[in-house]
Design an enzyme around this catalytic site. Sequence first.
Site, short mmCIF file in Angstrom:
data_model
loop_
_atom_site.label_atom_id
_atom_site.label_comp_id
_atom_site.label_asym_id
_atom_site.label_seq_id
_atom_site.Cartn_x
_atom_site.Cartn_y
_atom_site.Cartn_z
N HIS A 8 0.89 -1.17 0.00
CA HIS A 8 0.00 0.00 0.00
C HIS A 8 0.92 1.21 0.00
O HIS A 8 1.90 1.24 0.75
CB HIS A 8 -0.89 0.03 1.25
CG HIS A 8 -1.57 1.36 1.45
ND1 HIS A 8 -2.64 1.75 0.67
CD2 HIS A 8 -1.30 2.38 2.29
CE1 HIS A 8 -3.01 2.97 1.06
NE2 HIS A 8 -2.23 3.37 2.04
N CYS A 45 -4.38 2.00 -4.75
CA CYS A 45 -3.55 3.03 -4.11
C CYS A 45 -2.25 3.26 -4.85
O CYS A 45 -1.76 4.39 -4.93
CB CYS A 45 -3.26 2.65 -2.65
SG CYS A 45 -2.41 1.06 -2.48
#
Length: 169
Positions: free
Chosen positions: A39, A109
């Site tokens: 992430h 993301c």
Amino acid sequence: MEEPMALHPVKLYVYDLSKGMARRLSPLMLGKQLDGIWHTSIIVHKDEFFYGSGGISSCAPGGTLLGPPDTVVDLGNTEVTEEIFLEYLSSLGESMFRGESYNLFEHNCNTFSNEVAQFLTGRKIPSYITDLPSEVLATPFGQALRPLLDSIQIQPPGGNTFSRHNGQS
């Protein structure tokens, strides 16, 4: 004489969502070594910006429940002012990066971080991050899990959904 443009540092925060499990289990499950399930977020103008199933969000750096990042990558500096950057984010949030556009493999993301990094610095984020989905899907186990994984929505808790007025003093 013209005043020189102010330079603002741009950082990439990298978090391993698996907390080390991918490194240990991927050889067994995928038949290949993965170092993490990444992430990412962009740090600029004293805030952390990221994208998930809730759309674009922001918080103080390290302010999500993910805690401090596993790695910080220096992406360089930008001359883009905070005002212009927030306008840019607002337009992204209304077009390409709406919450309902989120997809774990193809629009996540890391896609957001890569797009924003290029806007701010002209540089992409590291390929070991952006190539991860295709590496997983290239395995039989990844293909078998795809229907389940496609349904996963990730929104790190602790941020605030970005709005035009967020982060402005």
